[in-house]
Design a protein around this motif. Structure first.
Motif, PDB file in Angstrom:
ATOM      1  N   SER A 119      11.302   1.428   2.147  1.00  0.00           N
ATOM      2  CA  SER A 119      10.759   0.338   1.340  1.00  0.00           C
ATOM      3  C   SER A 119      11.820  -0.644   0.880  1.00  0.00           C
ATOM      4  CB  SER A 119      10.038   0.906   0.114  1.00  0.00           C
ATOM      5  OG  SER A 119       8.921   1.661   0.477  1.00  0.00           O
ATOM      6  N   ARG A 136       4.548   1.013   8.844  1.00  0.00           N
ATOM      7  CA  ARG A 136       4.358   0.340   7.555  1.00  0.00           C
ATOM      8  C   ARG A 136       3.756  -1.050   7.763  1.00  0.00           C
ATOM      9  NH1 ARG A 136       6.737   2.569   3.194  1.00  0.00           N
ATOM     10  NH2 ARG A 136       6.652   0.556   2.129  1.00  0.00           N
ATOM     11  N   GLU A 152       9.739   7.038   2.137  1.00  0.00           N
ATOM     12  CA  GLU A 152       9.148   5.807   1.616  1.00  0.00           C
ATOM     13  C   GLU A 152      10.177   5.016   0.823  1.00  0.00           C
ATOM     14  OE1 GLU A 152       6.249   4.421   2.070  1.00  0.00           O
ATOM     15  OE2 GLU A 152       5.481   6.011   3.342  1.00  0.00           O
ATOM     16  N   ASN A 155       0.052  -0.598   8.473  1.00  0.00           N
ATOM     17  CA  ASN A 155      -0.743  -0.282   7.281  1.00  0.00           C
ATOM     18  C   ASN A 155      -0.894  -1.484   6.360  1.00  0.00           C
ATOM     19  OD1 ASN A 155      -1.315   2.423   7.904  1.00  0.00           O
ATOM     20  ND2 ASN A 155       0.657   3.102   7.104  1.00  0.00           N
ATOM     21  N   SER A 173       0.813  -1.217   0.000  1.00  0.00           N
ATOM     22  CA  SER A 173       0.000   0.000   0.000  1.00  0.00           C
ATOM     23  C   SER A 173       0.847   1.268   0.000  1.00  0.00           C
ATOM     24  CB  SER A 173      -0.948   0.003   1.207  1.00  0.00           C
ATOM     25  OG  SER A 173      -0.220  -0.067   2.420  1.00  0.00           O
ATOM     26  N   GLN A 174       1.991   1.233   0.640  1.00  0.00           N
ATOM     27  CA  GLN A 174       2.880   2.402   0.657  1.00  0.00           C
ATOM     28  C   GLN A 174       3.969   2.144  -0.387  1.00  0.00           C
ATOM     29  OE1 GLN A 174       3.064   2.165   5.176  1.00  0.00           O
ATOM     30  NE2 GLN A 174       3.227   4.370   4.875  1.00  0.00           N
TER      31      GLN A 174
END
Length: 316
Positions: free
Chosen positions: A222, A290, A218, A293, A175-176
């Motif tokens: 990530s 994260r 992000e 989420n 999602s991120q």
């Protein structure tokens, strides 16, 4: 006949859509042997963007559009476009005309030569401040040093992707999203082409320094756990220094009878250690957020309308 989808995420781009459409149609009219689809993703625009896109579709059935239920952000809008794109290849291009559509024929040529990901690298960046250029350069340097996957520097979303690359990206449902890193993560046979980036044709940029900073965080979180490792190393170093300082205080007091340092030194040490702890907790919190989420397992986006039809299946 092969189909090429030109994927265009758009948010409040009414001032530039007309110019974009004219340049795209002019470019593709000179390319024979291909069927083109212009897929515009309206990311919750508050101006006449959606109305203009619908008008384009009434005149030209090559134009398709997705109207998202709200503003989900460019990264998610691109994911929606990849889900709905029907082409054998997908070309992602910004609506602001900073990425020249005139590079499309060259991208297709390299695609036909066997390259799966033909990405455009910025040779120069007109219309951007020195601060934005410097921070972008710094971000790419940090990301390249902290991650194990190759990251293309000075490269945006402007690229051609073969269908098998698109299908691979569609499997990544986090999602991120930091799509620039996902392009690198999936791999495949890549080809670089250089171009000079133009300033916006019209309108104002939707990216401010806060949003760019958020995207940079992000990107780092990530694709690397380096910040967590840095926090561990920092904690180890501070602990060792604190232990050495404690031994020194005890040694000095026992041998020389010097009084223990008073309020200023104590406050300095407390504040310093407190700052290190808060920094470490903040880094851990970013990763924990994260996880929080992602475990919600919500759909990436919700589509309100696709090509003049209301969408009832929300499996985005």
């Amino acid at each position: 006949m092969k189909k090429v989808t030109v994927l265009i995420p758009a948010y409040n781009e009414e001032e530039v859509l007309g110019s974009l459409y004219k340049r795209l149609t002019l470019v593709v009219s000179a390319i024979a042997g291909y069927e083109f689809e212009f897929l515009l993703i309206n990311d919750g625009s508050e101006d006449r963007t959606l109305e203009m896109v619908k008008e384009m579709r009434r005149k030209d059935k090559r134009v398709s559009f997705i109207n998202l239920a709200r503003n989900f952000g460019k990264e998610t809008a691109m994911a929606a476009g990849l889900d709905y794109a029907r082409g054998d290849a997908v070309i992602i291009i910004d609506a602001d005309l900073q990425d020249p559509p005139e590079l499309i024929p060259e991208m297709i040529r390299f695609w036909e030569e066997g390259f799966d990901d033909v990405y455009a690298k910025r040779r120069s960046r007109s219309g951007e401040t020195w601060l934005k250029k410097w921070t972008a350069n710094l971000f790419y340097k940090v990301l390249k040093k902290t991650t194990t996957i190759p990251i293309q520097e000075d490269t945006g979303d402007f690229r051609l992707l073969d269908r098998r690359v698109v299908d691979a990206l569609k499997k990544l449902r986090e999602s991120q999203r930091f799509t620039k890193g996902l392009f690198s993560w999936v791999g495949f046979n890549k080809k670089e082409i250089l171009f000079d980036r133009d300033p916006r044709a019209a309108g104002k940029t939707k990216w401010n320094y806060f949003k760019l900073g958020h995207l940079a965080v992000e990107g780092v979180i990530s694709f690397t756990t380096a910040p967590l490792r840095l926090a561990s190393y920092l904690g180890l170093v501070v602990s060792m220094l604190a232990f050495v300082y404690m031994i020194w205080i005890i040694f000095k007091t026992l041998l020389y009878g010097d009084p223990v340092a008073g309020y200023p030194s104590i406050m300095t040490v407390i504040l310093f250690l407190g700052g290190i702890q808060l920094l470490s907790l903040g880094i851990i919190g970013e990763y924990l957020g994260r996880i929080f989420n992602e475990t919600k397992n919500r759909p990436l986006y919700l589509v309100d309308e696709y090509n003049d039809e209301k969408v009832r299946d929300f499996n985005g």
